[in-house]
Design a protein around this motif. Structure first.
Motif, mmCIF file in Angstrom:
data_model
loop_
_atom_site.group_PDB
_atom_site.id
_atom_site.type_symbol
_atom_site.label_atom_id
_atom_site.label_comp_id
_atom_site.label_asym_id
_atom_site.label_seq_id
_atom_site.Cartn_x
_atom_site.Cartn_y
_atom_site.Cartn_z
ATOM 1 N N VAL A 159 0.648 -1.079 0.016
ATOM 2 C CA VAL A 159 0.081 0.022 0.140
ATOM 3 C C VAL A 159 0.903 1.171 0.074
ATOM 4 O O VAL A 159 0.662 2.077 -0.710
ATOM 5 N N ARG A 202 2.608 1.913 -3.328
ATOM 6 C CA ARG A 202 1.551 2.522 -4.363
ATOM 7 C C ARG A 202 1.311 3.996 -4.026
ATOM 8 O O ARG A 202 1.200 4.689 -4.878
ATOM 9 N N GLU A 253 -7.358 7.596 0.228
ATOM 10 C CA GLU A 253 -8.845 7.571 0.071
ATOM 11 C C GLU A 253 -9.036 7.689 -1.590
ATOM 12 O O GLU A 253 -10.029 7.242 -1.954
ATOM 13 N N ASN A 254 -8.311 7.919 -2.236
ATOM 14 C CA ASN A 254 -8.071 8.222 -3.831
ATOM 15 C C ASN A 254 -7.819 6.897 -4.546
ATOM 16 O O ASN A 254 -8.120 6.955 -5.641
ATOM 17 N N GLY A 265 -8.026 3.520 -6.190
ATOM 18 C CA GLY A 265 -8.839 2.764 -6.714
ATOM 19 C C GLY A 265 -8.820 1.257 -5.908
ATOM 20 O O GLY A 265 -8.332 1.098 -5.091
ATOM 21 N N ASP A 266 -9.943 0.454 -6.363
ATOM 22 C CA ASP A 266 -10.026 -1.087 -5.591
ATOM 23 C C ASP A 266 -9.031 -1.806 -6.578
ATOM 24 O O ASP A 266 -9.365 -2.741 -7.062
ATOM 25 N N GLU A 267 -7.732 -1.398 -6.186
ATOM 26 C CA GLU A 267 -6.604 -2.117 -6.626
ATOM 27 C C GLU A 267 -6.564 -3.548 -5.974
ATOM 28 O O GLU A 267 -6.834 -3.668 -4.756
ATOM 29 N N GLU A 268 -5.609 -4.468 -6.538
ATOM 30 C CA GLU A 268 -5.167 -5.476 -5.784
ATOM 31 C C GLU A 268 -3.961 -5.214 -4.898
ATOM 32 O O GLU A 268 -2.869 -5.657 -5.251
ATOM 33 N N LEU A 309 -4.788 -3.938 1.542
ATOM 34 C CA LEU A 309 -5.454 -2.384 1.384
ATOM 35 C C LEU A 309 -6.749 -2.226 2.197
ATOM 36 O O LEU A 309 -6.757 -1.386 2.848
ATOM 37 N N ASP A 310 -7.480 -3.509 2.299
ATOM 38 C CA ASP A 310 -8.724 -3.231 3.104
ATOM 39 C C ASP A 310 -8.278 -3.037 4.647
ATOM 40 O O ASP A 310 -9.233 -2.270 5.345
ATOM 41 N N ARG A 341 -7.782 0.679 5.151
ATOM 42 C CA ARG A 341 -8.825 1.482 4.675
ATOM 43 C C ARG A 341 -10.165 1.455 5.537
ATOM 44 O O ARG A 341 -10.924 2.442 5.607
ATOM 45 N N GLU A 342 -10.260 0.320 6.346
ATOM 46 C CA GLU A 342 -11.439 -0.034 7.040
ATOM 47 C C GLU A 342 -11.930 0.876 8.103
ATOM 48 O O GLU A 342 -13.132 1.159 8.356
#
Length: 148
Positions: A47, A50, A99-100, A102-105, A109-110, A113-114
């Protein structure tokens, strides 16, 4: 089992020894621990890589036959660039990038973000990374990055 990202800083002589002779990587890290400094960013490595657009992670050379999963060499000159780039990031800027995205692999990541705890954990890992690079740049060290 989770895969964590590890960073080790080495004085120029040890860094170049491993670069010239990759068979020395494992002994200098595992057996003799010649590193001058180290940190890890736990499972945040993918994460952060990226979000930071490679700052702290882009490498100069890779050796596949070392440290189980390979080793990435980050030259002292690149360490200086990474330290400068990381110093330009704030917590707010990093959270905005999170926040910006995308729903990348991206690995875990989750988790980051959660909720607020996940975001705080990501910020703590970023702070460790930025402080590590500041010290490595100050000492003109080369860095080895690896996953384990």
């Amino acid at each position: 089992m989770s895969m964590n990202g590890f960073f080790r800083a080495f004085p120029a002589d040890a860094y170049h020894e491993m670069l010239r002779n990759p068979a020395r990587i494992d002994p200098l890290i595992w057996d003799e621990d010649q590193s001058a400094d180290s940190t890890d960013v736990e499972t945040a490595w993918d994460v952060l890589q990226r979000l930071l657009d490679g700052a702290g992670f882009d490498f100069d050379q890779q050796v596949d036959q070392a440290l189980s999963n390979g080793a990435c060499f980050i030259a002292p000159e690149t360490v200086l660039r990474h330290a400068a780039s990381l110093s330009g990031w704030s917590h707010d800027k990093l959270l905005e990038a999170l926040e910006n995205v995308g729903d990348e692999e991206l690995y875990h990541l989750d988790l980051f973000r959660e909720d607020e705890d996940g975001q705080q954990s990501l910020l703590e890992e970023f702070d460790k990374l930025a402080a590590f690079y500041a010290r490595a740049a100050e000492n003109r060290h080369g860095v080895i990055f690896y996953l384990a």
